[in-house]
Motif scaffolding. Structure first.
Motif, PDB file in Angstrom:
ATOM      1  N   GLU A 117       4.007 -20.219 -13.351  1.00 40.61           N
ATOM      2  CA  GLU A 117       3.836 -21.468 -12.608  1.00 40.61           C
ATOM      3  C   GLU A 117       2.440 -22.075 -12.698  1.00 40.61           C
ATOM      4  N   ASP A 118       1.423 -21.304 -13.055  1.00 40.48           N
ATOM      5  CA  ASP A 118       0.047 -21.789 -13.181  1.00 40.48           C
ATOM      6  C   ASP A 118      -0.441 -22.509 -11.922  1.00 40.48           C
ATOM      7  N   PRO A 119      -0.430 -21.834 -10.754  1.00 45.55           N
ATOM      8  CA  PRO A 119      -0.901 -22.477  -9.518  1.00 45.55           C
ATOM      9  C   PRO A 119      -2.422 -22.580  -9.512  1.00 45.55           C
ATOM     10  N   PRO A 120      -3.015 -23.303  -8.545  1.00 49.27           N
ATOM     11  CA  PRO A 120      -4.477 -23.366  -8.429  1.00 49.27           C
ATOM     12  C   PRO A 120      -5.074 -21.957  -8.292  1.00 49.27           C
ATOM     13  N   ASN A 121      -6.246 -21.764  -8.905  1.00 53.15           N
ATOM     14  CA  ASN A 121      -6.950 -20.478  -8.840  1.00 53.15           C
ATOM     15  C   ASN A 121      -6.129 -19.339  -9.445  1.00 53.15           C
ATOM     16  N   ARG A 122      -5.337 -19.668 -10.453  1.00 54.35           N
ATOM     17  CA  ARG A 122      -4.446 -18.663 -11.032  1.00 54.35           C
ATOM     18  C   ARG A 122      -5.205 -17.441 -11.534  1.00 54.35           C
ATOM     19  N   ASP A 123      -6.310 -17.645 -12.262  1.00 50.51           N
ATOM     20  CA  ASP A 123      -7.020 -16.516 -12.852  1.00 50.51           C
ATOM     21  C   ASP A 123      -7.559 -15.573 -11.789  1.00 50.51           C
ATOM     22  N   ARG A 124      -8.091 -16.130 -10.713  1.00 49.20           N
ATOM     23  CA  ARG A 124      -8.615 -15.282  -9.635  1.00 49.20           C
ATOM     24  C   ARG A 124      -7.470 -14.516  -8.963  1.00 49.20           C
ATOM     25  N   LEU A 125      -6.349 -15.187  -8.786  1.00 44.79           N
ATOM     26  CA  LEU A 125      -5.200 -14.525  -8.167  1.00 44.79           C
ATOM     27  C   LEU A 125      -4.652 -13.412  -9.060  1.00 44.79           C
ATOM     28  N   ILE A 126      -4.646 -13.650 -10.373  1.00 40.98           N
ATOM     29  CA  ILE A 126      -4.202 -12.613 -11.301  1.00 40.98           C
ATOM     30  C   ILE A 126      -5.135 -11.411 -11.212  1.00 40.98           C
ATOM     31  N   ASP A 127      -6.451 -11.658 -11.153  1.00 42.24           N
ATOM     32  CA  ASP A 127      -7.406 -10.552 -11.040  1.00 42.24           C
ATOM     33  C   ASP A 127      -7.158  -9.742  -9.770  1.00 42.24           C
ATOM     34  N   LEU A 128      -6.918 -10.427  -8.661  1.00 45.29           N
ATOM     35  CA  LEU A 128      -6.673  -9.728  -7.398  1.00 45.29           C
ATOM     36  C   LEU A 128      -5.399  -8.892  -7.460  1.00 45.29           C
ATOM     37  N   ASN A 129      -4.350  -9.467  -8.058  1.00 46.57           N
ATOM     38  CA  ASN A 129      -3.088  -8.733  -8.157  1.00 46.57           C
ATOM     39  C   ASN A 129      -3.194  -7.585  -9.154  1.00 46.57           C
ATOM     40  N   ALA A 130      -3.990  -7.771 -10.215  1.00 46.91           N
ATOM     41  CA  ALA A 130      -4.200  -6.681 -11.165  1.00 46.91           C
ATOM     42  C   ALA A 130      -4.917  -5.520 -10.481  1.00 46.91           C
ATOM     43  N   MET A 131      -5.861  -5.830  -9.597  1.00 46.99           N
ATOM     44  CA  MET A 131      -6.541  -4.774  -8.855  1.00 46.99           C
ATOM     45  C   MET A 131      -5.563  -4.041  -7.939  1.00 46.99           C
ATOM     46  N   GLU A 132      -4.698  -4.792  -7.265  1.00 50.66           N
ATOM     47  CA  GLU A 132      -3.701  -4.148  -6.403  1.00 50.66           C
ATOM     48  C   GLU A 132      -2.768  -3.273  -7.230  1.00 50.66           C
ATOM     49  N   LEU A 133      -2.410  -3.758  -8.428  1.00 51.64           N
ATOM     50  CA  LEU A 133      -1.535  -2.978  -9.294  1.00 51.64           C
ATOM     51  C   LEU A 133      -2.193  -1.655  -9.674  1.00 51.64           C
ATOM     52  N   LEU A 134      -3.496  -1.682  -9.998  1.00 55.82           N
ATOM     53  CA  LEU A 134      -4.199  -0.457 -10.344  1.00 55.82           C
ATOM     54  C   LEU A 134      -4.238   0.513  -9.167  1.00 55.82           C
ATOM     55  N   ILE A 135      -4.462  -0.019  -7.973  1.00 57.35           N
ATOM     56  CA  ILE A 135      -4.460   0.837  -6.780  1.00 57.35           C
ATOM     57  C   ILE A 135      -3.103   1.514  -6.614  1.00 57.35           C
ATOM     58  N   GLN A 136      -2.037   0.738  -6.833  1.00 56.37           N
ATOM     59  CA  GLN A 136      -0.687   1.310  -6.742  1.00 56.37           C
ATOM     60  C   GLN A 136      -0.478   2.379  -7.822  1.00 56.37           C
ATOM     61  N   MET A 137      -0.942   2.101  -9.056  1.00 62.62           N
ATOM     62  CA  MET A 137      -0.734   3.035 -10.154  1.00 62.62           C
ATOM     63  C   MET A 137      -1.533   4.322  -9.971  1.00 62.62           C
ATOM     64  N   LEU A 138      -2.677   4.238  -9.294  1.00 62.00           N
ATOM     65  CA  LEU A 138      -3.483   5.433  -9.048  1.00 62.00           C
ATOM     66  C   LEU A 138      -2.786   6.419  -8.119  1.00 62.00           C
ATOM     67  N   GLN A 139      -1.708   5.987  -7.485  1.00 63.06           N
ATOM     68  CA  GLN A 139      -0.938   6.861  -6.604  1.00 63.06           C
ATOM     69  C   GLN A 139       0.297   7.430  -7.307  1.00 63.06           C
ATOM     70  N   THR A 140       0.361   7.239  -8.635  1.00 67.75           N
ATOM     71  CA  THR A 140       1.503   7.722  -9.407  1.00 67.75           C
ATOM     72  C   THR A 140       1.054   8.808 -10.380  1.00 67.75           C
ATOM     73  N   ALA A 141       2.014   9.334 -11.120  1.00 72.02           N
ATOM     74  CA  ALA A 141       1.728  10.390 -12.092  1.00 72.02           C
ATOM     75  C   ALA A 141       0.881   9.905 -13.260  1.00 72.02           C
ATOM     76  N   SER A 142       0.654   8.610 -13.382  1.00 68.49           N
ATOM     77  CA  SER A 142      -0.182   8.088 -14.464  1.00 68.49           C
ATOM     78  C   SER A 142      -1.667   8.214 -14.162  1.00 68.49           C
ATOM     79  N   ARG A 143      -2.022   8.653 -12.947  1.00 70.40           N
ATOM     80  CA  ARG A 143      -3.429   8.719 -12.541  1.00 70.40           C
ATOM     81  C   ARG A 143      -4.306   9.509 -13.526  1.00 70.40           C
ATOM     82  N   PRO A 144      -3.885  10.692 -14.026  1.00 73.73           N
ATOM     83  CA  PRO A 144      -4.773  11.434 -14.947  1.00 73.73           C
ATOM     84  C   PRO A 144      -5.185  10.629 -16.162  1.00 73.73           C
ATOM     85  N   LEU A 145      -4.276   9.799 -16.686  1.00 74.84           N
ATOM     86  CA  LEU A 145      -4.605   8.985 -17.844  1.00 74.84           C
ATOM     87  C   LEU A 145      -5.538   7.836 -17.463  1.00 74.84           C
TER      88      LEU A 145
END
Length: 261
Positions: A117-145
């Motif tokens: 959809e390319d909403p306003p401030n898309r890049d900043r919002l993507i960065d914030l969601n990417a950070m949340e995604l990493l936090i979620q992934m750090l709680q999974t079995a992929s953490r060692p990698l």
């Protein structure tokens, strides 16, 4: 399609189904809401067998190890270590498969929306969601990698470690001797394997990655050309401008103005 990247990569399936094949591994069926974390320089083949009936949408993100470390420094006490790895204890897995997870699925849908959809401030919002995604992934079995050192027992592993070292040190001069040490290779072997893999010399690769990082930094209107030059370890802003113009055809300032118009 075959996918191979010089960095840790996240693949998340938003909708549909996919089949993932890796040489030497049994094929894996991936459903919506599931994720893969793939090591650097690991080739995987992804097929969407039911795409004509059930269109597939997926998100591919480059995982920045420095960002992972930053997240751990900031929220380490709040991020559990994650479950034990369920892949039979392999020391050098071809990928990590993360089953459907409500939190990850929610972030995936938001990232897919932002790209679509390319909403306003898309890049900043993507960065914030990417950070949340990493936090979620750090709680999974992929953490060692995500947090561990990259294996160096193969040429691909050694190159991956050297490339990660480049990414972590783009703010200063990087010598070939440092990269050779990171890769655990002789200098001649390192040059040969690097040229075969990337079709360029290590110094050309470093310059290319500095240009990529510069483009990312210039996308933020708060960053001046001088600030970006210093962030990339250039002692002279004019040298940075000349290097950027040689690769992009425009000055950093013009690139930023065109991007933000």
């Amino acid at each position: 399609m075959s996918l191979r990247a010089p960095h840790l990569t996240y693949y998340g399936l938003v909708d549909g189904t996919a089949r993932v094949d890796v040489e030497g591994e049994e094929g894996l069926a991936v459903e919506a809401g599931e994720s893969l974390v793939v090591p650097p320089l690991q080739t995987i083949t992804v097929d969407f067998p039911a795409a004509h009936e059930d269109p597939a949408r997926y998100v591919v993100l480059r995982i920045d190890r420095s960002q992972v470390r930053s997240i751990l420094d900031r929220v380490a006490s709040d991020v559990p270590s994650g479950p034990a790895v369920q892949d039979g204890g392999r020391d050098d897995p071809a990928y990590f498969h993360v089953p459907e997870n409500e939190g990850i699925a929610r972030v995936l849908n938001m990232v897919a929306y932002l790209f679509r959809e390319d909403p306003p401030n898309r890049d900043r919002l993507i960065d914030l969601n990417a950070m949340e995604l990493l936090i979620q992934m750090l709680q999974t079995a992929s953490r060692p990698l995500l947090v561990g050192e990259l294996p160096r027992n193969t040429s691909a592993g050694g190159l991956a470690a050297a490339v990660q070292y480049i990414q972590d040190n783009l703010d200063r001069h990087i010598s070939i001797d440092e990269l050779v040490e990171e890769a655990c290779m002789s200098k001649s072997s390192f040059y040969r394997h690097f040229s075969d893999e990337f079709e360029m010399s290590p110094l050309e690769y470093i310059t290319r990655e500095r240009v990529v990082r510069a483009r990312e930094l210039l996308a933020d209107s708060d960053n001046t050309v001088t600030n970006v030059s210093h962030a990339l370890g250039f002692s002279s802003t004019s040298h940075f401008i000349d290097m950027f113009k040689e690769h992009e055809g425009v000055t950093p300032k013009q690139y930023q103005m065109d991007l933000l118009d």
